[in-house]
Motif scaffolding. Structure first.
Motif, short mmCIF file in Angstrom:
data_model
loop_
_atom_site.label_atom_id
_atom_site.label_comp_id
_atom_site.label_asym_id
_atom_site.label_seq_id
_atom_site.Cartn_x
_atom_site.Cartn_y
_atom_site.Cartn_z
N ALA A 144 0.81 -1.21 0.00
CA ALA A 144 0.00 0.00 0.00
C ALA A 144 0.84 1.27 0.00
O ALA A 144 0.42 2.30 -0.52
CB ALA A 144 -0.93 0.00 1.22
N VAL A 145 2.03 1.20 0.58
CA VAL A 145 2.82 2.41 0.83
C VAL A 145 3.97 2.59 -0.16
O VAL A 145 4.21 3.70 -0.65
CB VAL A 145 3.37 2.41 2.27
N GLY A 193 3.13 6.85 -5.84
CA GLY A 193 2.71 8.13 -5.28
C GLY A 193 3.72 9.23 -5.52
O GLY A 193 4.90 8.98 -5.75
N ARG A 229 4.47 11.51 -3.26
CA ARG A 229 5.11 11.84 -1.98
C ARG A 229 5.03 13.34 -1.70
O ARG A 229 5.96 13.94 -1.16
CB ARG A 229 6.58 11.39 -1.95
N GLU A 259 3.07 10.17 5.50
CA GLU A 259 2.77 9.37 4.32
C GLU A 259 2.04 8.07 4.68
O GLU A 259 1.16 7.62 3.95
CB GLU A 259 4.06 9.05 3.55
N HIS A 281 -1.50 9.11 5.19
CA HIS A 281 -2.12 9.35 3.89
C HIS A 281 -2.44 8.02 3.20
O HIS A 281 -3.55 7.84 2.65
CB HIS A 281 -1.17 10.18 3.03
N ALA A 282 -1.50 7.08 3.24
CA ALA A 282 -1.71 5.79 2.59
C ALA A 282 -2.87 5.04 3.23
O ALA A 282 -3.68 4.40 2.52
CB ALA A 282 -0.43 4.96 2.65
N ARG A 342 -5.24 2.22 -7.97
CA ARG A 342 -4.60 3.28 -7.20
C ARG A 342 -3.10 3.25 -7.48
O ARG A 342 -2.47 2.21 -7.40
CB ARG A 342 -4.86 3.08 -5.71
N ARG A 343 -2.54 4.40 -7.81
CA ARG A 343 -1.11 4.51 -8.08
C ARG A 343 -0.67 3.52 -9.16
O ARG A 343 0.42 2.96 -9.12
CB ARG A 343 -0.29 4.33 -6.80
#
Length: 297
Positions: free
Chosen positions: A43-44, A48, A50, A78, A81-82, A99-100
């Motif tokens: 997920a992280v 993204g 950033r 972050e 946010h994630a 996503r992303r």
């Protein structure tokens, strides 16, 4: 041939440092429970813009913050946010599959795992922030700031308003209030957390940073709405056109494309003007405001 700027070099280095810090502070993939920890890292990591960690690091420069502190704060923001993205994408919320540029967590794993990933990332964010090697009283204040920005007075509250506004026609003031909470609160926290990693800002300096953060928070959402209406899914890394399909109120639905773009430019100018007193030390914050408005994804 693209000519790289000093800001491009700074941003690339800051993003790489953020990725390293996140990989360090997240649970190792082999740690038990392995599936949950693997999903957290999925997920992280590796995706993204950033933007929030960049804001933490750029704000830290204004107050000579130690890089180890700003990276810890950046990683915490972050992760928070994630977590919000993982939960927002679930079927009970926005029900998104992309996503992303990759399958959302509930699609790649399952809904129960996605729920736990979000819960665990939120807890991990506070744990990482609690480990800041600075004055303990300031650490407590920073934890309180992140909690407020993430809860019902911030990000979660904004999401609740968003979910309750489907099919409704909001006024511009109501839309702005929703996004001050949903998007702006965590962006504001990013700026202030970066500042508090160094020598604490004066009341006047904090007000300047608040004005800057409020402007970029709205600008970020205005541009998101424009991109949702104009870009494709491959460019965005998430499902395009979903706001209109879900009948959600947006800046584009209220103002139209041209006025929305003009508003984003005005907000960028407002943000950059607010931090003029910081001089050259704020050059990266000024460049980030421009990047928010000019981004294509």
């Amino acid at each position: 041939m693209t000519v790289r700027s000093a800001f491009d070099d700074w941003m690339q280095a800051a993003q790489a440092a953020t990725e390293t810090a996140l990989a360090q502070f997240l649970p190792a993939p082999g740690d038990t429970p392995q599936r949950l920890h693997a999903a957290m890292r999925y997920a992280v990591l590796d995706g993204g813009k950033r933007m929030r960690p960049l804001l933490v690091q750029a704000a830290g420069e204004l107050f000579d913050a130690d890089i180890a502190s700003t990276l810890r704060a950046a990683a915490a923001v972050e992760m928070m946010h994630a977590y919000s993205l993982v939960h927002d994408d679930m079927p009970c919320m926005d029900d998104d599959a992309l996503r992303r540029g990759k399958p959302t967590v509930h699609v790649q794993y399952d809904e129960a795992t996605a729920l736990l990933v979000g819960d665990a990332l939120q807890a991990r964010a506070f744990g990482v922030l609690a480990g800041l090697p600075i004055d303990p009283a300031r650490v407590v204040a920073m934890i309180a700031l992140l909690a407020q920005a993430s809860g019902s007075d911030g990000m979660c509250g904004g999401q609740a308003i968003d979910l309750g506004s489907v099919g409704m026609r909001l006024s511009l003031a109501e839309l702005e209030q929703m996004h001050h909470l949903k998007t702006g609160a965590l962006l504001r926290a990013s700026v202030l957390l970066g500042a508090w990693c160094g020598t604490a800002p004066t009341e006047q300096q904090a007000q300047a940073l608040n004005t800057y953060a409020a402007a970029i928070g709205l600008a970020f959402q205005v541009v998101d709405d424009v991109l949702d209406a104009t870009a494709d899914s491959a460019t965005l890394g998430k499902t395009a056109g979903k706001d209109a399909a879900d009948n959600k109120p947006t800046y584009v639905s209220i103002l139209g494309l041209d006025e929305s773009r003009a508003l984003a430019e005005k907000l960028c100018s407002d943000a950059q003007r607010a931090i003029l007193p910081f001089g050259d030390k704020a050059r990266h914050l000024r460049a980030l405001a421009a990047l928010i408005v000019q981004r294509k994804a």
